[in-house]
Design a protein around this motif. Structure first.
Motif, mmCIF file in Angstrom:
data_model
loop_
_atom_site.group_PDB
_atom_site.id
_atom_site.type_symbol
_atom_site.label_atom_id
_atom_site.label_comp_id
_atom_site.label_asym_id
_atom_site.label_seq_id
_atom_site.Cartn_x
_atom_site.Cartn_y
_atom_site.Cartn_z
ATOM 1 N N VAL A 1 -41.539 -68.051 -10.371
ATOM 2 C CA VAL A 1 -40.936 -69.323 -9.976
ATOM 3 C C VAL A 1 -40.138 -69.802 -11.185
ATOM 4 O O VAL A 1 -40.654 -69.805 -12.305
ATOM 5 C CB VAL A 1 -42.023 -70.371 -9.625
ATOM 6 N N VAL A 2 -38.892 -70.173 -10.963
ATOM 7 C CA VAL A 2 -38.060 -70.699 -12.046
ATOM 8 C C VAL A 2 -38.255 -72.213 -12.118
ATOM 9 O O VAL A 2 -38.005 -72.919 -11.157
ATOM 10 C CB VAL A 2 -36.566 -70.362 -11.821
ATOM 11 N N LEU A 3 -38.718 -72.682 -13.258
ATOM 12 C CA LEU A 3 -38.938 -74.109 -13.470
ATOM 13 C C LEU A 3 -37.676 -74.812 -13.959
ATOM 14 O O LEU A 3 -37.475 -75.991 -13.680
ATOM 15 C CB LEU A 3 -40.066 -74.324 -14.490
ATOM 16 N N GLN A 4 -36.857 -74.089 -14.717
ATOM 17 C CA GLN A 4 -35.609 -74.629 -15.256
ATOM 18 C C GLN A 4 -34.503 -73.609 -15.021
ATOM 19 O O GLN A 4 -34.480 -72.576 -15.686
ATOM 20 C CB GLN A 4 -35.703 -74.876 -16.757
ATOM 21 N N GLU A 5 -33.595 -73.885 -14.113
ATOM 22 C CA GLU A 5 -32.494 -72.960 -13.860
ATOM 23 C C GLU A 5 -31.467 -72.971 -14.986
ATOM 24 O O GLU A 5 -30.775 -71.984 -15.195
ATOM 25 C CB GLU A 5 -31.800 -73.300 -12.545
ATOM 26 N N ARG A 6 -31.377 -74.080 -15.689
ATOM 27 C CA ARG A 6 -30.423 -74.206 -16.804
ATOM 28 C C ARG A 6 -31.141 -74.685 -18.063
ATOM 29 O O ARG A 6 -30.956 -75.823 -18.501
ATOM 30 C CB ARG A 6 -29.292 -75.149 -16.430
ATOM 31 N N PRO A 7 -31.957 -73.802 -18.650
ATOM 32 C CA PRO A 7 -32.675 -74.196 -19.870
ATOM 33 C C PRO A 7 -31.723 -74.352 -21.048
ATOM 34 O O PRO A 7 -30.634 -73.773 -21.069
ATOM 35 C CB PRO A 7 -33.643 -73.036 -20.096
ATOM 36 N N GLY A 8 -32.158 -75.132 -22.017
ATOM 37 C CA GLY A 8 -31.358 -75.368 -23.203
ATOM 38 C C GLY A 8 -31.259 -74.151 -24.107
ATOM 39 O O GLY A 8 -32.018 -73.188 -23.990
ATOM 40 N N ALA A 9 -30.318 -74.215 -25.027
ATOM 41 C CA ALA A 9 -30.058 -73.115 -25.953
ATOM 42 C C ALA A 9 -31.278 -72.767 -26.797
ATOM 43 O O ALA A 9 -31.454 -71.616 -27.206
ATOM 44 C CB ALA A 9 -28.882 -73.471 -26.853
ATOM 45 N N GLU A 10 -32.156 -73.741 -27.036
ATOM 46 C CA GLU A 10 -33.350 -73.474 -27.851
ATOM 47 C C GLU A 10 -34.309 -72.497 -27.166
ATOM 48 O O GLU A 10 -35.178 -71.927 -27.815
ATOM 49 C CB GLU A 10 -34.075 -74.777 -28.192
ATOM 50 N N CYS B 1 -42.877 -62.944 -17.696
ATOM 51 C CA CYS B 1 -41.916 -64.037 -17.872
ATOM 52 C C CYS B 1 -42.625 -65.353 -18.186
ATOM 53 O O CYS B 1 -42.222 -66.077 -19.095
ATOM 54 C CB CYS B 1 -41.034 -64.175 -16.635
ATOM 55 N N ALA B 2 -43.670 -65.647 -17.445
ATOM 56 C CA ALA B 2 -44.403 -66.895 -17.654
ATOM 57 C C ALA B 2 -45.101 -66.920 -19.010
ATOM 58 O O ALA B 2 -45.234 -67.983 -19.622
ATOM 59 C CB ALA B 2 -45.412 -67.100 -16.531
ATOM 60 N N MET B 3 -45.523 -65.764 -19.488
ATOM 61 C CA MET B 3 -46.152 -65.709 -20.810
ATOM 62 C C MET B 3 -45.122 -65.861 -21.925
ATOM 63 O O MET B 3 -45.402 -66.483 -22.949
ATOM 64 C CB MET B 3 -46.923 -64.401 -20.979
ATOM 65 N N GLN B 4 -43.934 -65.299 -21.735
ATOM 66 C CA GLN B 4 -42.898 -65.357 -22.759
ATOM 67 C C GLN B 4 -42.191 -66.705 -22.816
ATOM 68 O O GLN B 4 -41.798 -67.159 -23.879
ATOM 69 C CB GLN B 4 -41.844 -64.261 -22.521
ATOM 70 N N SER B 5 -42.006 -67.318 -21.648
ATOM 71 C CA SER B 5 -41.262 -68.570 -21.601
ATOM 72 C C SER B 5 -41.857 -69.501 -20.541
ATOM 73 O O SER B 5 -41.292 -69.698 -19.467
ATOM 74 C CB SER B 5 -39.784 -68.271 -21.286
ATOM 75 N N LEU C 1 -33.127 -69.832 -25.363
ATOM 76 C CA LEU C 1 -32.358 -68.609 -25.114
ATOM 77 C C LEU C 1 -33.110 -67.340 -25.503
ATOM 78 O O LEU C 1 -33.218 -66.402 -24.717
ATOM 79 C CB LEU C 1 -31.023 -68.678 -25.845
ATOM 80 N N GLU C 2 -33.652 -67.314 -26.701
ATOM 81 C CA GLU C 2 -34.312 -66.112 -27.200
ATOM 82 C C GLU C 2 -35.528 -65.734 -26.348
ATOM 83 O O GLU C 2 -35.704 -64.581 -25.975
ATOM 84 C CB GLU C 2 -34.735 -66.303 -28.654
ATOM 85 N N GLU C 3 -36.370 -66.708 -26.009
ATOM 86 C CA GLU C 3 -37.562 -66.381 -25.235
ATOM 87 C C GLU C 3 -37.214 -66.011 -23.792
ATOM 88 O O GLU C 3 -37.877 -65.168 -23.192
ATOM 89 C CB GLU C 3 -38.612 -67.478 -25.302
ATOM 90 N N VAL C 4 -36.152 -66.596 -23.231
ATOM 91 C CA VAL C 4 -35.730 -66.214 -21.880
ATOM 92 C C VAL C 4 -35.228 -64.774 -21.888
ATOM 93 O O VAL C 4 -35.582 -63.978 -21.013
ATOM 94 C CB VAL C 4 -34.660 -67.179 -21.333
ATOM 95 N N HIS C 5 -34.432 -64.423 -22.886
ATOM 96 C CA HIS C 5 -33.943 -63.042 -22.968
ATOM 97 C C HIS C 5 -35.092 -62.059 -23.189
ATOM 98 O O HIS C 5 -35.073 -60.942 -22.667
ATOM 99 C CB HIS C 5 -32.868 -62.903 -24.039
ATOM 100 N N ARG C 6 -36.087 -62.452 -23.920
ATOM 101 C CA ARG C 6 -37.277 -61.604 -24.109
ATOM 102 C C ARG C 6 -37.994 -61.414 -22.774
ATOM 103 O O ARG C 6 -38.447 -60.313 -22.452
ATOM 104 C CB ARG C 6 -38.208 -62.227 -25.144
ATOM 105 N N ALA C 7 -38.097 -62.472 -21.976
ATOM 106 C CA ALA C 7 -38.714 -62.368 -20.652
ATOM 107 C C ALA C 7 -37.933 -61.399 -19.768
ATOM 108 O O ALA C 7 -38.527 -60.601 -19.035
ATOM 109 C CB ALA C 7 -38.790 -63.744 -19.993
#
Length: 63
Positions: free
Chosen positions: A33-42, A16-20, A44-50
């Motif tokens: 550890v979640v750094l941003q609980e509500r990341p922006g739409a930009e 996860c940390a490597m992907q996003s 989205l793709e890397e979070v879903h990859r994680a």
């Protein structure tokens, strides 16, 4: 989008940390550890990859 994790399920692979790195990090034990609980739409793709790469399926995205 709202990102949560199950810290108890995490195995510390770090995918996860490597992907996003803007959204995820690892604590001193290597667990997520979640750094941003509500990341922006930009992010989205890397979070879903994680989420896809997480071997313990401990990352959850809603919204």
């Amino acid at each position: 989008m709202h990102v949560t994790t199950d810290h108890d399920r995490c195995v510390g692979s770090g995918q996860c940390a490597m992907q996003s790195p803007e959204v995820f990090d690892q604590d001193d034990d290597g667990l997520v550890v979640v750094l941003q609980e509500r990341p922006g739409a930009e992010l989205l793709e890397e979070v879903h990859r994680a989420v896809e790469l997480c071997p313990s399926q401990s990352i959850h995205v809603t919204g």
